[in-house]
Write a protein that holds these residues in place. Structure first.
Motif, PDB file in Angstrom:
ATOM      1  N   ASP A   1       0.796  -1.333   0.021  1.00 15.25           N
ATOM      2  CA  ASP A   1      -0.238  -0.160  -0.082  1.00 15.25           C
ATOM      3  C   ASP A   1       0.875   1.345   0.059  1.00 15.25           C
ATOM      4  OD1 ASP A   1       0.707   0.633   2.705  1.00 15.25           O
ATOM      5  OD2 ASP A   1      -0.814  -0.684   3.414  1.00 15.25           O
ATOM      6  N   ASP A   2       0.352   2.422  -0.425  1.00 16.03           N
ATOM      7  CA  ASP A   2       1.227   3.503  -0.475  1.00 16.03           C
ATOM      8  C   ASP A   2       1.874   4.032   0.652  1.00 16.03           C
ATOM      9  OD1 ASP A   2       0.564   4.089  -3.116  1.00 16.03           O
ATOM     10  OD2 ASP A   2      -1.228   5.337  -2.757  1.00 16.03           O
ATOM     11  N   ALA A   3       1.131   3.874   1.925  1.00 12.96           N
ATOM     12  CA  ALA A   3       1.940   4.202   3.042  1.00 12.96           C
ATOM     13  C   ALA A   3       3.213   3.246   3.386  1.00 12.96           C
ATOM     14  CB  ALA A   3       1.013   3.889   4.288  1.00 12.96           C
ATOM     15  N   THR A   4       2.911   2.066   2.994  1.00 14.93           N
ATOM     16  CA  THR A   4       4.208   1.067   3.129  1.00 14.93           C
ATOM     17  C   THR A   4       5.431   1.701   2.109  1.00 14.93           C
ATOM     18  OG1 THR A   4       2.639  -0.644   3.713  1.00 14.93           O
ATOM     19  CG2 THR A   4       4.906  -1.242   2.917  1.00 14.93           C
ATOM     20  N   LEU A   5       4.816   1.775   0.905  1.00 21.24           N
ATOM     21  CA  LEU A   5       5.909   2.312  -0.209  1.00 21.24           C
ATOM     22  C   LEU A   5       6.427   3.883   0.415  1.00 21.24           C
ATOM     23  CD1 LEU A   5       3.853   1.517  -3.456  1.00 21.24           C
ATOM     24  CD2 LEU A   5       5.741   0.162  -2.572  1.00 21.24           C
TER      25      LEU A   5
ATOM     26  N   GLU B   1      12.719   5.854   4.056  1.00 25.00           N
ATOM     27  CA  GLU B   1      13.800   5.025   4.979  1.00 25.00           C
ATOM     28  C   GLU B   1      14.915   4.542   4.078  1.00 25.00           C
ATOM     29  OE1 GLU B   1      11.661   2.248   7.441  1.00 25.00           O
ATOM     30  OE2 GLU B   1      10.708   3.729   8.713  1.00 25.00           O
ATOM     31  N   ASP B   2      14.810   5.010   2.918  1.00 27.12           N
ATOM     32  CA  ASP B   2      15.882   4.469   2.043  1.00 27.12           C
ATOM     33  C   ASP B   2      15.968   2.992   2.009  1.00 27.12           C
ATOM     34  OD1 ASP B   2      17.105   6.619   0.454  1.00 27.12           O
ATOM     35  OD2 ASP B   2      18.545   7.269   1.943  1.00 27.12           O
ATOM     36  N   ARG B   3      15.009   2.465   1.964  1.00 24.82           N
ATOM     37  CA  ARG B   3      15.219   0.788   1.974  1.00 24.82           C
ATOM     38  C   ARG B   3      14.816   0.190   0.589  1.00 24.82           C
ATOM     39  NH1 ARG B   3      10.861  -0.257   6.683  1.00 24.82           N
ATOM     40  NH2 ARG B   3      10.933  -2.265   5.804  1.00 24.82           N
ATOM     41  N   VAL B   4      14.624   1.014  -0.435  1.00 24.00           N
ATOM     42  CA  VAL B   4      14.710   0.476  -1.743  1.00 24.00           C
ATOM     43  C   VAL B   4      16.204   0.439  -2.098  1.00 24.00           C
ATOM     44  CG1 VAL B   4      13.701   0.789  -4.132  1.00 24.00           C
ATOM     45  CG2 VAL B   4      12.206   1.216  -2.163  1.00 24.00           C
ATOM     46  N   VAL B   5      16.402  -0.951  -2.525  1.00 24.85           N
ATOM     47  CA  VAL B   5      17.999  -0.811  -3.001  1.00 24.85           C
ATOM     48  C   VAL B   5      18.271  -1.104  -4.476  1.00 24.85           C
ATOM     49  CG1 VAL B   5      20.003  -2.282  -3.018  1.00 24.85           C
ATOM     50  CG2 VAL B   5      18.396  -2.040  -0.943  1.00 24.85           C
ATOM     51  N   PHE B   6      17.049  -1.676  -5.379  1.00 24.94           N
ATOM     52  CA  PHE B   6      17.183  -1.897  -6.638  1.00 24.94           C
ATOM     53  C   PHE B   6      15.700  -1.437  -7.344  1.00 24.94           C
ATOM     54  CE2 PHE B   6      20.141  -5.039  -5.211  1.00 24.94           C
ATOM     55  CZ  PHE B   6      21.214  -4.545  -5.692  1.00 24.94           C
TER      56      PHE B   6
ATOM     57  N   ILE C   1       9.567  -4.071 -15.877  1.00 16.40           N
ATOM     58  CA  ILE C   1       9.380  -5.214 -16.505  1.00 16.40           C
ATOM     59  C   ILE C   1       7.844  -6.147 -16.325  1.00 16.40           C
ATOM     60  CG2 ILE C   1      11.486  -5.590 -17.646  1.00 16.40           C
ATOM     61  CD1 ILE C   1      11.723  -7.672 -15.326  1.00 16.40           C
ATOM     62  N   ASN C   2       7.630  -6.068 -15.093  1.00 14.83           N
ATOM     63  CA  ASN C   2       6.731  -6.871 -14.312  1.00 14.83           C
ATOM     64  C   ASN C   2       5.466  -6.125 -13.640  1.00 14.83           C
ATOM     65  OD1 ASN C   2       7.802  -6.069 -11.931  1.00 14.83           O
ATOM     66  ND2 ASN C   2       8.998  -7.824 -11.699  1.00 14.83           N
ATOM     67  N   GLY C   3       5.421  -4.534 -13.711  1.00 13.53           N
ATOM     68  CA  GLY C   3       4.380  -3.832 -13.308  1.00 13.53           C
ATOM     69  C   GLY C   3       4.552  -3.405 -11.723  1.00 13.53           C
ATOM     70  N   SER C   4       5.728  -3.921 -11.266  1.00 12.46           N
ATOM     71  CA  SER C   4       5.974  -3.712  -9.851  1.00 12.46           C
ATOM     72  C   SER C   4       5.707  -2.081  -9.419  1.00 12.46           C
ATOM     73  CB  SER C   4       7.646  -3.724  -9.452  1.00 12.46           C
ATOM     74  OG  SER C   4       7.784  -5.182  -9.449  1.00 12.46           O
ATOM     75  N   GLN C   5       5.098  -1.726  -8.090  1.00  5.89           N
ATOM     76  CA  GLN C   5       4.850  -0.673  -7.776  1.00  5.89           C
ATOM     77  C   GLN C   5       6.264   0.508  -7.742  1.00  5.89           C
ATOM     78  OE1 GLN C   5       1.604   0.760  -6.315  1.00  5.89           O
ATOM     79  NE2 GLN C   5       1.058  -0.848  -7.656  1.00  5.89           N
ATOM     80  N   ARG C   6       6.194   1.491  -8.102  1.00  6.27           N
ATOM     81  CA  ARG C   6       7.092   2.313  -8.220  1.00  6.27           C
ATOM     82  C   ARG C   6       8.450   1.534  -8.542  1.00  6.27           C
ATOM     83  NH1 ARG C   6       5.788   5.833  -2.614  1.00  6.27           N
ATOM     84  NH2 ARG C   6       3.647   5.688  -2.944  1.00  6.27           N
ATOM     85  N   ASN C   7       8.209   0.613  -9.608  1.00  9.20           N
ATOM     86  CA  ASN C   7       9.529  -0.074 -10.111  1.00  9.20           C
ATOM     87  C   ASN C   7      10.519  -0.788  -9.082  1.00  9.20           C
ATOM     88  OD1 ASN C   7       8.406   1.660 -12.355  1.00  9.20           O
ATOM     89  ND2 ASN C   7      10.460   1.086 -13.172  1.00  9.20           N
ATOM     90  N   ILE C   8       9.981  -1.362  -7.971  1.00 10.81           N
ATOM     91  CA  ILE C   8      10.759  -1.788  -6.945  1.00 10.81           C
ATOM     92  C   ILE C   8      11.141  -3.209  -7.259  1.00 10.81           C
ATOM     93  CG2 ILE C   8      10.628  -2.589  -4.625  1.00 10.81           C
ATOM     94  CD1 ILE C   8       9.127  -0.208  -3.834  1.00 10.81           C
TER      95      ILE C   8
END
Lengths: 736, 229
Positions: free
Chosen positions: B150-154, B160-165, B180-187
């Motif tokens: 959900d948006d709050a989690t994203l 918190e700078d927890r998205v690495v790739f 390539i697969n529809g991931s939220q915010r390209n995560i």
């Protein structure tokens, strides 16, 4: 069990002719019961007995110093040095895939994987050869979608990379798609497992999944033509479980690392029947089975059903005495069924018991040896006239022709398909789909195996013998183009109804051509499969003898790929170009004609030219290498340019051949190479007696075929890549 | 670095991961069968790719509730590094070690290809060998890699700078074309709050050898080898 009365109708329903049934009566010395009739039925089906094809298959060359095991076992085995062996086979799952594409294709992959790991090999590569109907046919898209998903679903889950394949579309496959799956495995050459049962009193053990009612009479179905009632046969298609097969694979390999196994056989077509009969026959022994001990998925199953079920992911093995507990522990760790269901006997009979009562007793030797073998009447295919390239009307700009060809269903990129296959798992894939052959590295060595599947059915229809030669030669050439020395082949003979002399003539012609090519190219047949009766309502498929090959690169760092590597390198054409347009893609796609004699295959020239190419690659004299086949020189150059993202300019043409025949002719035994040491290449070619011609240079972002005829790589790429995804998404419903 | 690789029935990329770990650290990893009750004393646990238990239920759901994953969770809580790749990432979300879920790919097809990613942050034990914003190419091979939360989690993950790739286009730009697969915010890969657990869909282990056509993945394993010595 004796309650069912034998009637001519019941015998006919089991696919046995009157004569065949009389042989059954003389073998048994009495009337068979229903279980026994079922066993004769499946063992003597075309699928299991090869009754129409055996006579001709025996003419194929099957030996060579590299061959450890030729045809007759679960898979062929060839020596790849350093105590290692490649184990491989191809098998069809055509009929089930047409009825239920996802499960049909998936279980095809599962079956061929089992054939390979049964022999003690870890599967390291999967391939597939697919043929579908006209893209405009209502069922084609559904079949492509289901078959591709089924192949991927099984291979991806079990964790074996699917690295190569081929696909054709043609109206002749509208009512019968072809799904041929091949697996290559790696084994230690001193630890190969065979199916020959031995050791009187040794336990016969059942492992894997439980037996259900699925696939009963699958082998018999695969031995008959289709009709409009085919849909009703859906229940004869098995359901695959790749997860269980993964467990079975690991459990078998774990047990095979001990010395507890005497022999092992997978339960494929005709399940428990064919596995137990083959094991007993090869060992010259009898086998007793207590069918009530078979792990069953459903209640109320009968001996008849147990013997004929084609439930997947099952194996039968004979263990050394006293090793049952050790084996059981391994299978239980992998959460698989393990049951001692019988023993090896001196009787020479297959003796079946159901709670202590005899329910079947058939002498094994006559069951196998008296199985019918027919030398069916055949008519040779009439020769077609050669087509003079000068007789063709002007086809317009070469690059327009090229664009149309690259975007045609048979020639467009197969990316949409192979991106659904995990082709990278195991981390050893050195050449992914899209090249001449796939290349997979052998862990902890400098070696790699090249592997490919090939057939050009339109050539085979026009001239089965040349077509048979060409299929073998192209497979061989594709491996040579990577720098691999071809070792041996496996064949999948897909044909129509052999009871029709014309179809049988196609089969015989193809075999003759294959035999000649396999012999001259030192490329023996080590395994194979025959799929006949690929007809619907009397319409046969194109004759499709698919050849799967395996070759060895001793040093994978020398491997060649087709991509142009750098600007300003010399492009050379090796082999003779006469501009052969008969049966070419150009003639079909641009002129709308499927006509003429196909290109002849000069096997001596193939051997000579291939040997030169291997030498050039080994000496590091070429930077890229590609064999020429469908679409000829222009398509070959376009593929090399697109793969390397570097253009090329053709400067020299033949003086004698019209331009369109020079660019699109499909003369055989040809390769395009690039080099920074063209003089050395020319020198070696001349020494070897191989025609060589400098045809241009690499560079730029376009392909220039003649001074005034250029096409950008971007346009080429669109032409090549766009058709299949658009078709599969339904954007191009009825074209073609 | 002492590494354990968990093997479930249906795991199939354990060989690939073990080889990558050895290439980066020179040390052999230890395979741990899911039924073994005790985890060895290690400083890295890897949950590799595959189809645990066949994934006939929701991907990773059965493995996520297995006893061995409860033990992995305890180790993670105690600070041991945990890496989950592909099915491993799915399992870590099912275990609750990482937020979100992996849904079926947007195009509803299994996808295997070399994907371009950007390294979103190099401030982790898993990515210190990379520079921030670096473009890397790792293969992907999955049917359910479409990251959803959900948006709050994203927002929290990003805050918190927890998205690495993140998935990117061929030029390294994070955009819809590269997703390539529809991931939220390209995560493509995320850390837990304590930054000792990384889950990611792409396979860095299949880009650790020049013969594989690239070595961009080596940085991830070298980062770990560096910090864990």
């Amino acid at each position: 069990m004796s309650g069912v009365k034998m009637t001519p109708e019941l015998v006919a329903e089991h696919g046995l002719t009157g004569d065949e049934y009389n042989t059954v009566l003389s073998i048994m010395g009495r009337e068979p019961n229903i279980t026994e009739l079922g066993i004769f039925s499946v063992m003597w089906s075309e699928h299991c007995s090869y009754k129409s094809s055996r006579f001709w298959l025996k003419t194929l060359p099957t030996t060579g110093p590299q061959v450890i095991q030729g045809p007759g076992e679960n898979a062929g085995v060839v020596d790849i040095g350093e105590g290692q062996a490649a184990v491989f086979k191809i098998e069809s799952h055509n009929h089930p895939s047409y009825i239920e594409p996802y499960q049909g294709a998936a279980t095809g992959v599962g079956g061929i994987l089992r054939d390979v790991f049964t022999m003690g090999a870890r599967p390291i590569a999967n391939l597939n050869a697919l043929r579908f109907g006209d893209p405009g046919n209502a069922k084609t898209r559904h079949l492509v979608d289901g078959v591709v998903a089924g192949i991927g679903g099984y291979g991806n889950c079990i964790g074996v990379p699917t690295v190569a394949g081929e696909v054709n579309f043609h109206p002749a496959y509208n009512g019968n798609c072809l799904v041929n799956a091949m697996t290559v495995g790696l084994a230690d050459s001193d630890n190969i497992f065979y199916s020959k049962a031995s050791g009187i009193g040794n336990p016969v053990v059942y492992v894997g999944s439980k037996t259900g009612r699925d696939g009963i009479h699958g082998a018999t179905m695969a031995s008959a033509e289709f009709s409009d009632q085919t849909e009703e046969k859906r229940p004869t298609v098995q359901v695959g479980d790749p997860f269980t097969e993964k467990l079975l694979l690991e459990a078998c390999l774990e047990l095979m690392s001990t010395d507890a196994i005497v022999s092992i056989q997978d339960m494929g077509a005709a399940g428990l029947t064919s596995s137990s009969v083959e094991m007993a026959d090869k060992g010259g022994v009898g086998i007793r089975l207590d069918l009530d001990k078979v792990p069953m998925r459903e209640e109320g199953m009968t001996p008849y059903e147990l013997m004929l079920s084609e439930s997947q992911e099952r194996m039968l093995m004979v263990l050394k005495p006293g090793r049952e507990d050790e084996a059981r522990a391994i299978f239980e760790k992998w959460e698989l069924d393990f049951a001692v269901i019988g023993e090896v006997t001196t009787s020479g009979n297959l003796e079946l018991f159901w709670y202590g009562e005899t329910v079947g007793d058939i002498p094994v030797k006559p069951l196998v040896e008296a199985s019918p073998m027919y030398e069916r009447p055949w008519e040779p295919t009439p020769a077609q006239a050669e087509i003079d390239p000068d007789s063709l009307p002007d086809a317009g700009k070469m690059t327009n022709c090229l664009k149309d060809i690259l975007s045609s269903p048979d020639m467009c990129s197969r990316r949409w398909i192979w991106e659904q296959y995990d082709h990278l798992i195991r981390g050893e894939t050195l050449q992914i789909p899209g090249g001449d052959a796939a290349v997979v590295r052998i862990p902890e060595t400098s070696k790699a195996l090249a592997t490919t599947v090939d057939c050009t059915p339109r050539y085979c229809l026009a001239d089965p013998e040349q077509g048979g030669r060409q299929a073998v030669a192209e497979c061989w050439r594709n491996m040579v183009a990577t720098g691999a020395k071809p070792l041996a082949l496996t064949n999948n003979m897909n044909f129509g109804n052999p009871e029709r002399p014309k179809i049988m003539g196609q089969f015989v012609g193809a075999i003759k051509g294959m035999a000649a090519a396999a012999k001259t190219l030192d490329f023996p047949v080590v395994s194979g499969n025959v799929s006949l009766y690929n007809e619907t309502e009397g319409k046969a498929i194109l004759p499709t003898p698919v050849i799967g090959g395996v070759g060895l690169l001793k040093d994978h760092t020398k491997m060649a790929t087709l991509a142009f590597k750098a600007e300003d390198e010399t492009i050379l054409l090796l082999g003779e170009s006469k501009g052969w347009v008969g049966q070419s893609i150009f003639l079909r796609e641009i002129h709308g004609r499927e006509e003429g004699a196909p290109p002849p295959v000069d096997l001596e020239a193939e051997a000579r030219n291939g040997a030169l190419v291997l030498d050039l690659i080994d000496k590091g004299l070429v930077t890229a290498c590609h064999d020429l086949s469908d679409g000829g020189l222009a398509v070959g150059l376009a593929e090399m340019a697109m793969a390397g993202n570097i253009g090329a300019t053709v400067a020299e043409q033949s003086d004698e051949t019209p331009a369109h025949a020079f660019f699109f002719g499909e003369d055989q035994a040809r390769y395009v190479v690039t080099s920074t040491q063209a003089d050395a290449v020319i020198h070696l070619a001349e020494q070897a007696g191989v025609p060589v011609q400098v045809i241009g240079r690499t560079g730029g972002e376009a392909l220039t075929l003649t001074p005034e005829d250029t096409i950008s790589l971007e346009l080429l790429r669109h032409a090549h890549e766009d058709w299949l995804p658009a078709y599969m998404s339904g954007e191009e419903a009825a074209e073609q | 670095m002492r590494a354990a690789v968990i093997v479930f029935p249906g795991t199939n990329r354990e060989k690939d991961i073990a080889e990558a770990l050895e290439r980066a650290s020179g040390k052999k990893a230890q395979f741990v069968w899911h039924g073994d009750s005790d985890l060895p004393d290690v400083d890295l646990i890897v949950v590799p790719g595959g189809f645990s238990y066949g994934d006939y239920l929701r991907c990773g759901a059965m493995a996520g509730n297995s006893p061995v994953m409860r033990a992995v969770k305890q180790k993670a809580d105690a600070g041991v590094r945990v890496l989950g790749v592909c099915n491993g990432f799915q399992i870590l979300t099912e275990t609750g070690l990482l937020p979100g879920v992996l849904m079926r790919n947007a195009q509803l097809k299994f996808i295997c290809k070399k994907a371009t990613l950007t390294v979103q942050n190099s401030d982790s034990d898993f990515s210190s060998a990379y520079s921030e914003g670096q473009r890397v190419v790792f293969p992907v091979a999955h049917n359910e890699g479409n990251y959803f939360a959900d948006d709050a989690t994203l927002d929290r993950l990003e805050g918190e700078d927890r998205v690495v790739f993140r998935y990117a286009d061929a030029d390294g730009t994070v955009n819809k074309a590269g997703n390539i697969n529809g991931s939220q915010r390209n995560i493509a890969g995320i850390l837990n709050e304590k930054r000792n657990v990384l889950g990611m869909m792409p396979h860095p282990e299949n880009a650790t050898d020049p013969a594989q056509g690239g070595t961009d993945g080596l940085g991830l394993f070298k980062s770990l080898a560096e910090v864990l010595q």
